[in-house]
Design an enzyme around this catalytic site. Structure first.
Site, PDB file in Angstrom:
ATOM      1  N   GLY A   1      56.892  -3.217  87.520  1.00 15.82           N
ATOM      2  CA  GLY A   1      56.059  -2.037  87.379  1.00 15.82           C
ATOM      3  C   GLY A   1      55.366  -1.724  88.676  1.00 15.82           C
TER       4      GLY A   1
ATOM      5  N   GLU B   1      51.812   0.471  89.916  1.00  9.63           N
ATOM      6  CA  GLU B   1      50.589   1.034  89.345  1.00  9.63           C
ATOM      7  C   GLU B   1      50.238   2.432  89.849  1.00  9.63           C
ATOM      8  OE1 GLU B   1      50.966  -1.533  91.426  1.00  9.63           O
ATOM      9  OE2 GLU B   1      49.300  -1.787  92.805  1.00  9.63           O
TER      10      GLU B   1
ATOM     11  N   HIS C   1      49.355  -5.355  83.045  1.00 13.39           N
ATOM     12  CA  HIS C   1      49.151  -5.579  84.480  1.00 13.39           C
ATOM     13  C   HIS C   1      48.969  -4.249  85.222  1.00 13.39           C
ATOM     14  CE1 HIS C   1      49.862  -7.832  88.306  1.00 13.39           C
ATOM     15  NE2 HIS C   1      50.325  -6.642  88.688  1.00 13.39           N
TER      16      HIS C   1
ATOM     17  N   HIS D   1      45.507  -2.531  87.084  1.00 16.87           N
ATOM     18  CA  HIS D   1      45.379  -2.046  88.469  1.00 16.87           C
ATOM     19  C   HIS D   1      44.522  -0.777  88.552  1.00 16.87           C
ATOM     20  CE1 HIS D   1      47.689  -4.556  91.179  1.00 16.87           C
ATOM     21  NE2 HIS D   1      48.796  -4.475  90.467  1.00 16.87           N
TER      22      HIS D   1
ATOM     23  N   GLU E   1      46.381  -8.065  93.555  1.00 13.82           N
ATOM     24  CA  GLU E   1      47.298  -8.701  92.602  1.00 13.82           C
ATOM     25  C   GLU E   1      46.681  -9.881  91.852  1.00 13.82           C
ATOM     26  OE1 GLU E   1      49.743  -7.143  91.691  1.00 13.82           O
ATOM     27  OE2 GLU E   1      50.152  -5.772  93.348  1.00 13.82           O
TER      28      GLU E   1
ATOM     29  N   ASP F   1      55.632  -6.194 102.595  1.00 15.47           N
ATOM     30  CA  ASP F   1      56.297  -6.304 101.288  1.00 15.47           C
ATOM     31  C   ASP F   1      56.540  -7.768 100.914  1.00 15.47           C
ATOM     32  OD1 ASP F   1      56.402  -3.695 100.643  1.00 15.47           O
ATOM     33  OD2 ASP F   1      58.498  -3.393 101.192  1.00 15.47           O
TER      34      ASP F   1
ATOM     35  N   TYR G   1      49.345 -13.555  93.262  1.00 14.00           N
ATOM     36  CA  TYR G   1      49.210 -13.305  91.819  1.00 14.00           C
ATOM     37  C   TYR G   1      48.580 -14.494  91.101  1.00 14.00           C
ATOM     38  CZ  TYR G   1      52.383  -9.307  92.329  1.00 14.00           C
ATOM     39  OH  TYR G   1      52.953  -8.129  92.688  1.00 14.00           O
TER      40      TYR G   1
HETATM   41  N1  BES Z   1      51.980  -3.474  92.933  1.00 14.70           N
HETATM   42  C1  BES Z   1      52.929  -4.354  92.378  1.00 14.70           C
HETATM   43  C2  BES Z   1      54.335  -4.113  92.855  1.00 14.70           C
HETATM   44  C3  BES Z   1      54.508  -4.261  94.358  1.00 14.70           C
HETATM   45  C4  BES Z   1      54.027  -5.371  95.005  1.00 14.70           C
HETATM   46  C5  BES Z   1      55.179  -3.305  95.062  1.00 14.70           C
HETATM   47  C6  BES Z   1      54.196  -5.491  96.364  1.00 14.70           C
HETATM   48  C7  BES Z   1      55.348  -3.422  96.429  1.00 14.70           C
HETATM   49  C8  BES Z   1      54.852  -4.523  97.094  1.00 14.70           C
HETATM   50  C9  BES Z   1      52.917  -4.301  90.843  1.00 14.70           C
HETATM   51  O1  BES Z   1      51.670  -4.099  90.296  1.00 14.70           O
HETATM   52  C10 BES Z   1      53.338  -5.652  90.347  1.00 14.70           C
HETATM   53  O2  BES Z   1      52.631  -6.584  90.603  1.00 14.70           O
HETATM   54  N2  BES Z   1      54.447  -5.740  89.652  1.00 14.70           N
HETATM   55  C11 BES Z   1      54.890  -6.973  89.086  1.00 14.70           C
HETATM   56  C12 BES Z   1      54.406  -7.046  87.654  1.00 14.70           C
HETATM   57  C13 BES Z   1      54.205  -8.410  87.091  1.00 14.70           C
HETATM   58  C14 BES Z   1      53.454  -9.347  87.983  1.00 14.70           C
HETATM   59  C15 BES Z   1      53.513  -8.326  85.762  1.00 14.70           C
HETATM   60  C16 BES Z   1      56.402  -7.010  89.149  1.00 14.70           C
HETATM   61  O3  BES Z   1      57.004  -5.984  89.484  1.00 14.70           O
HETATM   62  O4  BES Z   1      56.980  -8.044  88.908  1.00 14.70           O
HETATM   63 ZN    ZN Z   2      50.462  -5.821  90.509  1.00 17.75          ZN
END
Ligand code: BES
Ligand code: ZN
Length: 642
Positions: free
Chosen positions: A298, A300, A324, A328, A347, A402, A410
């Protein structure tokens, strides 16, 4: 004549003076509050508002139009504006003076950087040098290779009849579809006019109108200030279904009903979140279900979280991702990490809030299960991440932002906050949470500012229960402090015990109570199986539990990692299908990695990748390619050694 020379001298002198004041300041080593991943000269000009007018050209795989940046001067001597771009073609730049005149401007590109892109330098004309506020208008187009945009042919969508476009701006990809100051430290409001083929719908991280007339021209307004990485756009054969009063889901019509069912708890989640974290500041909260190539679980994007369709398990078991992304709306979107090295403030906080939401809506045990699974992933990460990067807030000046967001941000971030909650007590910690989101609302924060705030508002108030030195250990030291609170789950303990008992032949498969377990329980069971199970036993397990054909992407992920590690070949055909069906990086990358590292299947993995990569997002492709590069390197090192 005399007069002319004087004017010339003054002009030369002032040009010289300006050049001097414009000379790039040498970067102070280790300036923790500095964003090292932008070229923008935010110390001279700051953007307040963006107005986009873009045409979406699916044939050329190109966005083209204008970006108008309303900027504020913060340094009266500054004579140029530096914006971030990547792979953009700039047609023209002009300023719109406060007197209502349009003034053409000179512009040029600076030196290209592989990760950061290319700075665009625009000269501010002398006639508006004294203006405190200026409007810069850039006419441009994107490249089909824009790192933020994926242009999907109809075959890669659910309906198979219309193309689809979506953006992914985090961390530093907004600059590949909009020329701007691409740093989380600057917040802007925005408006947009998006023109699309008339049968398609455009949605953005802004005020989407569920009843918008589908005519190919869509107007958006985002009145709350957001950092650039939250700018988002999607265009496709998209329809809307309501969930609750303030919530709903957008997707292709083929997935709409399943999505509305899967995410039916979203309104309840929103209300629970408001009760715990403070008011939801963004108006509506909708979800957008993307095609399978969406690289994340996902994202946010404010007012409209983007989600992978792999969450559609049919039993609402994967909605932790929605909790999650919703969370955000407080941690990240409302209070934003100042730089990408502070990513844990987005995160880690969000993972903690996600657990709090899961606990209220689905009960303590479900939250505990997800906590344990996260902890297990963290331990695995500690095995491979070098100690410097195991700190929550390491000092980073290079690399690709990235890649900073491993599970450390996390799960270690989550454990830090759980540790604080546990030491101080939930009641007091909840007061701290609400105050934190109020005090920093629509602002950015560094890890160091957070530490000071924590000290002042929590640690010193609670008389030494947790020392500042302890908090610093969490932020700056590798691994976990000895007194970290380790997550436990009775149900997962039972699943692990059963896995061992069945592995050694103490119980039969029929007596393993899988039907009582959540999908998380099954995941833990699979992860807890003994090494060295026979092919026959693995086959029985696969059959009895339907692992290779499971609809639950997390169960499949766990199973196929095991299949690859154990070289359980009877399931390789199903594994290959799995790799073609899903595109979320988390789901596919570790399976390739396990094949590449199992000692026999590197080439097979490369062949499977060649067959599936057309279904993936460029970011996912790049990330899997690094897996193969590393595997090839270590294979050749091994050859050299022998
Ligand atoms: N913001 C992140 C996705 C992201 C992180 C995009 C770093 C680009 C660079 C998003 O909120 C996220 O953490 N997604 C997780 C969800 C999970 C931890 C519940 C994912 O995609 O796995
Ligand atoms: Zn996130």
């Amino acid at each position: 004549m005399h007069c002319k020379i004087t004017v010339l001298i003054i002009a030369l002198l002032s040009a010289f003076a300006c050049t001097q004041s414009e000379a790039p300041k040498p970067r102070e080593q280790g300036d923790l509050a500095r964003d090292y991943f932008t070229f923008a000269n935010a110390e001279h000009f700051v953007t307040d508002h963006l107005i986009l007018d873009l045409y979406v050209d699916f044939e050329a795989e190109q966005l083209r139009g204008t970006a108008k940046l309303n900027m504020r001067r913060v340094d009266e001597h500054a004579t140029e504006i530096v914006l971030d771009t990547r792979d953009l073609t700039i047609e023209s730049a002009s300023f719109f003076s406060s007197a209502g005149r349009s003034i053409g401007a000179d512009f040029r590109f600076g030196e290209h950087d592989k990760i950061m892109g290319t700075p665009l330098i625009v000269d501010v004309p002398r006639t508006i040098q004294a203006d405190p506020e200026i409007a810069l208008i850039i006419t441009y187009r994107t490249s089909p290779n824009s790192t933020a945009l994926q242009w999907l042919p109809a075959e890669l969508t659910a309906g198979g009849e219309h193309p689809f476009l979506f953006s992914q701006s985090q961390a530093i990809h907004a600059r590949s579809w909009i020329p701007l100051q691409d740093t989380p430290a600057i917040r802007i409001t925005y408006q947009a006019t998006i023109s699309t083929p008339p049968e398609l719908l455009a949605v953005m991280s802004a005020n989407n109108d569920p009843d918008a007339e589908r005519d190919g021209t869509y107007e958006f307004d985002m009145p709350q200030r957001i950092p650039s990485y939250l700018l988002a756009l999607a265009v496709g054969n998209i329809y809307f279904a309501p969930i609750g009063e303030q919530t709903g889901v957008y997707s292709e019509p083929e997935l709409l009903e399943a999505s509305a069912f899967e995410f039916a708890d979203t309104q309840a989640m929103l209300e629970t979140a408001e009760a715990m974290f403070g008011p939801y500041q963004w108006g509506r909260y909708d979800l957008l279900i993307l095609p399978p190539s969406f690289p994340y679980g996902g994202m946010e994007n404010p007012r409209l979280s983007f989600l992978t369709p792999s969450l559609l398990a049919g039993d609402r078991s994967l909605v932790g991702v929605v909790a999650h992304e919703l969370a955000h709306s407080w941690s990240g979107n409302l209070v934003t990490n100042a730089t990408w090295r502070d990513g844990w403030l987005n995160e880690g906080w969000t993972s903690y809030l996600e657990m709090r939401l899961m606990e209220v809506i689905y009960g303590k045990e479900r939250a505990a299960e997800e906590n344990v699974l996260g902890y297990r992933e963290l331990l695995l990460d500690f095995e491979s991440v070098n100690p410097v990067m195991q700190a929550l807030a390491p000092s980073l000046e290079t690399g690709d932002p990235d890649d900073f967001q491993g599970t450390i941000h996390y799960h270690k971030g989550n454990l830090f906050l759980q540790y604080l909650e546990n030491a101080i007590g939930r009641k007091a910690f909840d007061v701290f949470i609400s105050k934190y989101f109020t005090d920093f609302a629509f602002g950015t924060i560094t890890s160091e500012a957070f530490l000071d705030y924590l000290d002042e508002n929590l640690l010193s108030v609670h008389g030494g229960t947790v020392t500042r030195a302890k908090a610093e250990q969490w932020l700056y030291k590798p691994g976990l402090p000895d007194d970290a609170v380790i997550p436990t789950s009775a149900r997962l303990d039972e699943a692990a015990a059963m896995a061992t008992a069945w592995s050694v032949g103490e119980v039969d498969l029929e007596d393993v109570p899988v039907s009582d377990w959540s999908p998380q329980g099954i995941v833990h069971f699979i992860n807890s199986l003994d090494a060295g199970l026979t092919t026959e036993k693995l086959g029985k397990l696969d059959q009895a539990l339907g692992l290779s054909t499971s609809r639950n992407a997390e169960i499949c992920r766990t199973w196929f990692i095991q299949v690859a590690e154990r070289q359980y070949r009877p399931a390789y055909a199903a594994l290959e299908q799995y790799l073609r069906r899903y595109g979320r990086t988390r789901l596919v990358k570790p399976v390739y990695e396990a094949l590449a590292k199992n000692g026999s299947d590197l080439q097979l993995a490369q062949r499977m990748f060649a067959g599936a990569r057309g279904n993936y997002h460029p970011l996912t492709v790049a990330s899997i390619e690094t897996v193969f590069e590393r595997a090839l390197e270590s294979a050749s090192e091994l050859r050299d050694e022998s």
